[in-house]
Scaffold this motif. Structure first.
Motif, PDB file in Angstrom:
ATOM      1  N   ALA A  74       0.826  -1.222   0.000  1.00  0.00           N
ATOM      2  CA  ALA A  74       0.000   0.000   0.000  1.00  0.00           C
ATOM      3  C   ALA A  74       0.854   1.262   0.000  1.00  0.00           C
ATOM      4  O   ALA A  74       0.405   2.315  -0.459  1.00  0.00           O
ATOM      5  N   VAL A  75       2.072   1.177   0.546  1.00  0.00           N
ATOM      6  CA  VAL A  75       2.942   2.367   0.535  1.00  0.00           C
ATOM      7  C   VAL A  75       4.030   2.239  -0.544  1.00  0.00           C
ATOM      8  O   VAL A  75       5.012   2.988  -0.548  1.00  0.00           O
ATOM      9  N   GLY A  76       3.833   1.263  -1.442  1.00  0.00           N
ATOM     10  CA  GLY A  76       4.720   1.151  -2.604  1.00  0.00           C
ATOM     11  C   GLY A  76       6.085   0.568  -2.289  1.00  0.00           C
ATOM     12  O   GLY A  76       7.062   0.865  -2.977  1.00  0.00           O
ATOM     13  N   VAL A  77       6.155  -0.272  -1.256  1.00  0.00           N
ATOM     14  CA  VAL A  77       7.441  -0.868  -0.879  1.00  0.00           C
ATOM     15  C   VAL A  77       7.355  -2.384  -1.062  1.00  0.00           C
ATOM     16  O   VAL A  77       6.382  -3.017  -0.641  1.00  0.00           O
ATOM     17  N   GLU A  78       8.370  -2.939  -1.684  1.00  0.00           N
ATOM     18  CA  GLU A  78       8.434  -4.403  -1.883  1.00  0.00           C
ATOM     19  C   GLU A  78       8.594  -5.112  -0.549  1.00  0.00           C
ATOM     20  O   GLU A  78       9.226  -4.564   0.357  1.00  0.00           O
ATOM     21  N   SER A  79       8.106  -6.348  -0.479  1.00  0.00           N
ATOM     22  CA  SER A  79       8.292  -7.126   0.752  1.00  0.00           C
ATOM     23  C   SER A  79       9.631  -7.844   0.719  1.00  0.00           C
ATOM     24  O   SER A  79       9.687  -9.070   0.557  1.00  0.00           O
ATOM     25  N   THR A  80      10.696  -7.076   0.857  1.00  0.00           N
ATOM     26  CA  THR A  80      12.016  -7.676   0.998  1.00  0.00           C
ATOM     27  C   THR A  80      12.723  -6.955   2.133  1.00  0.00           C
ATOM     28  O   THR A  80      12.405  -5.799   2.449  1.00  0.00           O
ATOM     29  N   ALA A  81      13.685  -7.661   2.722  1.00  0.00           N
ATOM     30  CA  ALA A  81      14.432  -7.083   3.845  1.00  0.00           C
ATOM     31  C   ALA A  81      15.139  -5.805   3.409  1.00  0.00           C
ATOM     32  O   ALA A  81      15.178  -4.814   4.156  1.00  0.00           O
ATOM     33  N   ALA A  82      15.681  -5.808   2.178  1.00  0.00           N
ATOM     34  CA  ALA A  82      16.422  -4.640   1.693  1.00  0.00           C
ATOM     35  C   ALA A  82      15.483  -3.461   1.444  1.00  0.00           C
ATOM     36  O   ALA A  82      15.803  -2.315   1.791  1.00  0.00           O
ATOM     37  N   ALA A  83      14.312  -3.732   0.878  1.00  0.00           N
ATOM     38  CA  ALA A  83      13.379  -2.637   0.567  1.00  0.00           C
ATOM     39  C   ALA A  83      12.882  -1.968   1.845  1.00  0.00           C
ATOM     40  O   ALA A  83      12.693  -0.749   1.882  1.00  0.00           O
ATOM     41  N   VAL A  84      12.695  -2.753   2.892  1.00  0.00           N
ATOM     42  CA  VAL A  84      12.231  -2.157   4.159  1.00  0.00           C
ATOM     43  C   VAL A  84      13.316  -1.240   4.728  1.00  0.00           C
ATOM     44  O   VAL A  84      13.034  -0.131   5.199  1.00  0.00           O
ATOM     45  N   ALA A  85      14.574  -1.685   4.651  1.00  0.00           N
ATOM     46  CA  ALA A  85      15.686  -0.842   5.130  1.00  0.00           C
ATOM     47  C   ALA A  85      15.729   0.460   4.337  1.00  0.00           C
ATOM     48  O   ALA A  85      15.861   1.549   4.903  1.00  0.00           O
ATOM     49  N   GLN A  86      15.575   0.352   3.020  1.00  0.00           N
ATOM     50  CA  GLN A  86      15.612   1.547   2.169  1.00  0.00           C
ATOM     51  C   GLN A  86      14.409   2.448   2.445  1.00  0.00           C
ATOM     52  O   GLN A  86      14.497   3.666   2.350  1.00  0.00           O
ATOM     53  N   HIS A  87      13.292   1.830   2.804  1.00  0.00           N
ATOM     54  CA  HIS A  87      12.085   2.592   3.141  1.00  0.00           C
ATOM     55  C   HIS A  87      12.343   3.457   4.385  1.00  0.00           C
ATOM     56  O   HIS A  87      12.003   4.641   4.412  1.00  0.00           O
ATOM     57  N   TYR A  88      12.963   2.874   5.409  1.00  0.00           N
ATOM     58  CA  TYR A  88      13.330   3.695   6.578  1.00  0.00           C
ATOM     59  C   TYR A  88      14.379   4.727   6.150  1.00  0.00           C
ATOM     60  O   TYR A  88      14.311   5.884   6.541  1.00  0.00           O
ATOM     61  N   GLY A  89      15.359   4.277   5.387  1.00  0.00           N
ATOM     62  CA  GLY A  89      16.359   5.178   4.832  1.00  0.00           C
ATOM     63  C   GLY A  89      17.553   5.428   5.732  1.00  0.00           C
ATOM     64  O   GLY A  89      17.483   5.268   6.953  1.00  0.00           O
ATOM     65  N   SER A  90      18.646   5.854   5.089  1.00  0.00           N
ATOM     66  CA  SER A  90      19.891   6.073   5.840  1.00  0.00           C
ATOM     67  C   SER A  90      19.824   7.347   6.681  1.00  0.00           C
ATOM     68  O   SER A  90      20.650   7.549   7.568  1.00  0.00           O
ATOM     69  N   GLY A  91      18.811   8.184   6.438  1.00  0.00           N
ATOM     70  CA  GLY A  91      18.636   9.368   7.285  1.00  0.00           C
ATOM     71  C   GLY A  91      18.172   8.988   8.676  1.00  0.00           C
ATOM     72  O   GLY A  91      18.312   9.753   9.632  1.00  0.00           O
ATOM     73  N   LEU A  92      17.606   7.785   8.787  1.00  0.00           N
ATOM     74  CA  LEU A  92      17.056   7.343  10.065  1.00  0.00           C
ATOM     75  C   LEU A  92      17.854   6.160  10.619  1.00  0.00           C
ATOM     76  O   LEU A  92      18.204   6.113  11.787  1.00  0.00           O
ATOM     77  N   LEU A  93      18.126   5.186   9.726  1.00  0.00           N
ATOM     78  CA  LEU A  93      18.764   3.932  10.158  1.00  0.00           C
ATOM     79  C   LEU A  93      20.277   3.980   9.942  1.00  0.00           C
ATOM     80  O   LEU A  93      20.744   4.356   8.875  1.00  0.00           O
ATOM     81  N   ASP A  94      21.023   3.512  10.958  1.00  0.00           N
ATOM     82  CA  ASP A  94      22.473   3.350  10.789  1.00  0.00           C
ATOM     83  C   ASP A  94      22.828   1.895  10.519  1.00  0.00           C
ATOM     84  O   ASP A  94      23.830   1.600   9.872  1.00  0.00           O
ATOM     85  N   GLY A  95      22.028   0.984  11.095  1.00  0.00           N
ATOM     86  CA  GLY A  95      22.331  -0.437  10.947  1.00  0.00           C
ATOM     87  C   GLY A  95      21.064  -1.248  10.748  1.00  0.00           C
ATOM     88  O   GLY A  95      19.985  -0.855  11.211  1.00  0.00           O
ATOM     89  N   TRP A  96      21.206  -2.385  10.053  1.00  0.00           N
ATOM     90  CA  TRP A  96      20.029  -3.220   9.719  1.00  0.00           C
ATOM     91  C   TRP A  96      20.460  -4.671   9.752  1.00  0.00           C
ATOM     92  O   TRP A  96      21.480  -5.033   9.143  1.00  0.00           O
ATOM     93  N   LEU A  97      19.695  -5.479  10.459  1.00  0.00           N
ATOM     94  CA  LEU A  97      19.961  -6.912  10.466  1.00  0.00           C
ATOM     95  C   LEU A  97      18.967  -7.612   9.573  1.00  0.00           C
ATOM     96  O   LEU A  97      17.753  -7.375   9.692  1.00  0.00           O
ATOM     97  N   VAL A  98      19.474  -8.460   8.681  1.00  0.00           N
ATOM     98  CA  VAL A  98      18.604  -9.304   7.863  1.00  0.00           C
ATOM     99  C   VAL A  98      18.860 -10.751   8.274  1.00  0.00           C
ATOM    100  O   VAL A  98      19.893 -11.059   8.864  1.00  0.00           O
ATOM    101  N   ASP A  99      17.930 -11.630   7.957  1.00  0.00           N
ATOM    102  CA  ASP A  99      18.118 -13.039   8.272  1.00  0.00           C
ATOM    103  C   ASP A  99      19.175 -13.645   7.345  1.00  0.00           C
ATOM    104  O   ASP A  99      19.412 -13.128   6.236  1.00  0.00           O
TER     105      ASP A  99
END
Ligand code: FO1
Length: 322
Positions: free
Chosen positions: A251-276
């Motif tokens: 609904a917000v135009g984001v793919e259901s992938t671990a990488a897309a969710v990280a990009q959705h938050y963005g580097s302006g907000l997130l410094d680190g991201w754990l994926v499985d």
């Protein structure tokens, strides 16, 4: 003492917090809880995500279900149904009803949701400071197609979308009604500015963490805190571990992938991201987006596995700070 702020939704957030507490028992943990899932039923204010955190950490949760009370009965719900009073699709149990009665009574007497949450936690002793994201009313609504309505679309409460419709229809839009004029609850911005690290658990990025971030001032406070912000992906192998994140991400135009969710938050907000580990291939894309990324096991199969995830998140926070 390490001060950790966690932005939590319901089941995923609560289970992660249990692991985090076990990993760092001496840390001072402040939880900013999503209240967009709140719903008014039978004249009562129900706060599913705050209650899920409180019951899970306080030992009162129905473990298998992940929400509601253990040893629950449903006499009140059955009696209401006998009067023809619904909705029948929402499972409020007798023990749980008591929580909503206390909450509603205190709010009617003039207390804020923060005051009430503190009072309820005095019983449950969750071992964290649990703050609602706001004391103002925010309700997440989901826009769905409805050929029978004049506009061809209809907005339903998030609980109706999730519990009654089981997210079986596409979400066209997700609207946190009231968020734009909500104020962060007392203590929320101070907790963020005094934090040593901020964590986004594997909660829903749209209707849980996204709703908290929709409260004006929240996103800015996190970005300006100047401390590591680390998230854990709720998407494993291109599907949500539980819930309907795929539907609301679409609904917000984001793919259901671990990488897309990280990009959705963005580097302006997130410094680190754990994926499985099954999503190890996506580490590079996340790092190219300016977010430090590691692949580690992310299935919360028990407290020890979850504590290991929390340790990895804190280790990544240490790395991005160095
Ligand atoms: N989830 C369900 O799937 N069915 C229910 O009937 C239901 C009732 C319910 C009552 C109180 C409560 O605190 C939570 C409840 N949940 C129920 C969970 C809730 O719908 C969601 O999982 C969260 O709002 C999402 O975080």
């Amino acid at each position: 003492m390490q001060r950790i702020v966690v932005l939590a939704g319901g089941i995923g957030g609560a289970r992660f917090l249990r692991g985090l507490k076990s990993a760092v028992p001496d840390a001072e943990i402040t939880v900013i809880g999503n209240t967009g899932d709140d719903i008014h039923l039978f004249g009562l204010k129900v706060c599913p995500d705050l209650d899920t955190v409180m019951y899970t950490l306080g030992g009162g949760i129905h473990e298998e279900q992940g929400w509601g009370r253990k040893d629950e009965s449903f006499a009140v719900k059955e009696e209401l149904a006998a009067y023809g009073v619904g909705p029948e699709w929402f499972g409020l149990g007798d023990r749980d009803f008591a929580t909503h009665i206390v909450r509603t009574q205190m709010i009617a007497a003039g207390y804020s949701l923060s005051d009430v949450t503190e009072a309820l936690c005095a019983r449950w002793q969750p071992g964290v400071r649990l703050l609602p994201m706001t004391d103002d009313r925010v309700e997440t609504h989901v826009l769905i197609d409805d050929p029978d309505s004049k506009e061809g679309r209809r907005a339903v409460h998030f609980q109706e979308y999730w519990v009654r419709l089981r997210a079986s229809v596409d979400a066209q839009a997700v609207v946190p009604v009231g968020a734009d004029s909500a104020k962060p609850a007392p203590g929320v911005l101070d907790a963020i500015s005094e934090a040593d690290v901020i964590l986004f658990p594997p909660s829903n990025p749209v209707v849980s963490v996204g709703t908290i971030l929709a409260v004006p001032g929240m996103r800015e406070a996190i970005a300006e805190a100047g401390v590591p912000v680390v998230g854990l992906s709720p998407i494993v192998g291109d599907a949500p571990v539980r819930g309907m994140a795929d539907k609301v991400l679409a609904a917000v135009g984001v793919e259901s992938t671990a990488a897309a969710v990280a990009q959705h938050y963005g580097s302006g907000l997130l410094d680190g991201w754990l994926v499985d580990t099954v999503d190890a291939d996506s580490v590079r894309a996340v790092e190219e987006a300016g977010i430090r990324c590691r692949a580690v096991p992310l299935m919360m199969t028990g407290t020890e596995a979850t504590a290991a995830m929390a340790r990895e998140a804190l280790a990544l926070a240490g790395e991005v700070q160095a």
